[in-house]
Design a protein around this motif. Structure first.
Motif, mmCIF file in Angstrom:
data_model
loop_
_atom_site.group_PDB
_atom_site.id
_atom_site.type_symbol
_atom_site.label_atom_id
_atom_site.label_comp_id
_atom_site.label_asym_id
_atom_site.label_seq_id
_atom_site.Cartn_x
_atom_site.Cartn_y
_atom_site.Cartn_z
ATOM 1 N N UNK A 17 0.596 -0.881 0.275
ATOM 2 C CA UNK A 17 -0.050 -0.030 -0.365
ATOM 3 C C UNK A 17 0.687 1.054 0.021
ATOM 4 N N UNK A 18 1.902 0.956 0.871
ATOM 5 C CA UNK A 18 2.824 2.531 0.743
ATOM 6 C C UNK A 18 3.846 2.510 -0.527
ATOM 7 N N UNK A 19 3.516 1.375 -1.527
ATOM 8 C CA UNK A 19 4.230 1.320 -2.715
ATOM 9 C C UNK A 19 3.370 2.293 -3.305
ATOM 10 N N UNK A 20 2.389 2.175 -3.110
ATOM 11 C CA UNK A 20 1.082 2.643 -4.300
ATOM 12 C C UNK A 20 1.430 3.841 -4.354
ATOM 13 N N UNK A 21 2.030 4.086 -2.440
ATOM 14 C CA UNK A 21 1.337 5.994 -2.647
ATOM 15 C C UNK A 21 2.260 6.830 -2.713
ATOM 16 N N UNK A 25 3.174 9.796 -6.649
ATOM 17 C CA UNK A 25 3.825 10.547 -6.486
ATOM 18 C C UNK A 25 5.276 11.399 -7.064
ATOM 19 N N UNK A 26 5.428 10.467 -7.707
ATOM 20 C CA UNK A 26 6.770 9.765 -8.646
ATOM 21 C C UNK A 26 6.647 9.709 -10.500
ATOM 22 N N UNK A 32 8.386 3.747 -12.373
ATOM 23 C CA UNK A 32 7.689 2.258 -12.611
ATOM 24 C C UNK A 32 8.625 1.258 -11.501
ATOM 25 N N UNK A 33 9.345 1.470 -11.211
ATOM 26 C CA UNK A 33 10.159 0.863 -9.747
ATOM 27 C C UNK A 33 8.577 0.329 -8.416
ATOM 28 N N UNK A 34 8.343 1.816 -8.371
ATOM 29 C CA UNK A 34 7.327 1.624 -7.299
ATOM 30 C C UNK A 34 6.546 0.888 -7.515
ATOM 31 N N UNK A 35 5.616 0.611 -8.525
ATOM 32 C CA UNK A 35 4.115 0.100 -8.992
ATOM 33 C C UNK A 35 5.394 -1.226 -9.297
ATOM 34 N N UNK A 36 6.829 -1.492 -9.229
ATOM 35 C CA UNK A 36 6.856 -3.171 -9.144
ATOM 36 C C UNK A 36 7.685 -3.780 -7.995
ATOM 37 N N UNK A 81 4.128 10.071 4.713
ATOM 38 C CA UNK A 81 2.809 10.799 3.710
ATOM 39 C C UNK A 81 2.722 12.402 4.365
ATOM 40 N N UNK A 82 3.074 12.401 5.984
ATOM 41 C CA UNK A 82 1.999 14.031 6.675
ATOM 42 C C UNK A 82 0.896 13.686 6.140
ATOM 43 N N UNK A 83 -0.070 12.731 6.457
ATOM 44 C CA UNK A 83 -1.338 12.374 6.842
ATOM 45 C C UNK A 83 -1.989 13.509 8.060
ATOM 46 N N UNK A 84 -2.785 13.909 7.960
ATOM 47 C CA UNK A 84 -3.375 14.630 9.187
ATOM 48 C C UNK A 84 -3.209 13.304 10.508
ATOM 49 N N UNK A 85 -2.854 14.330 12.546
ATOM 50 C CA UNK A 85 -3.308 13.163 13.106
ATOM 51 C C UNK A 85 -3.850 13.913 13.910
#
Length: 108
Positions: A17-21, A25-26, A32-36, A81-85
């Protein structure tokens, strides 16, 4: 041993899931490396989950696997990803962690 395999499977769920995130952004080769990374992590997570449910109760294993993935992904979102907390987000993460621990302790 299969609980360790299940935990590792959950960590690979966080990785995919983090790779999708990161992929969104790239651009170019980095995307393509992140999708891999997504595909490799997805396959590893599923294979390890399949191994774990050979001896663990399916319902418990699946709930723990998704719980690890959910908690890990939310934490990655906050720290990477600096989402709100806020209080409620942390409260519900804590209740999810408590539920995962409860399921594990109640299974045989």
């Amino acid at each position: 041993m299969n609980w360790i395999i299940l935990i590792i499977a959950g960590l690979f769920e966080v990785a995919f899931t983090s790779s999708l995130g990161k992929a969104k952004t790239t651009t170019g080769m980095e995307m393509y490396l992140w999708y891999g990374s997504f595909l490799i992590s997805l396959v590893a997570s599923m294979l390890l989950l399949m191994k774990a449910v050979q001896t663990l109760p399916l319902g418990t294993a699946y709930a723990v696997w998704t719980g690890i993935g959910a908690v890990g992904t939310v934490l990655m979102g906050i720290f990477v990803f600096h989402e709100s907390v806020n209080f409620w987000r942390l409260f519900f993460i804590a209740t999810l962690i408590g539920s995962i621990v409860g399921l594990k302790s109640m299974s045989h």
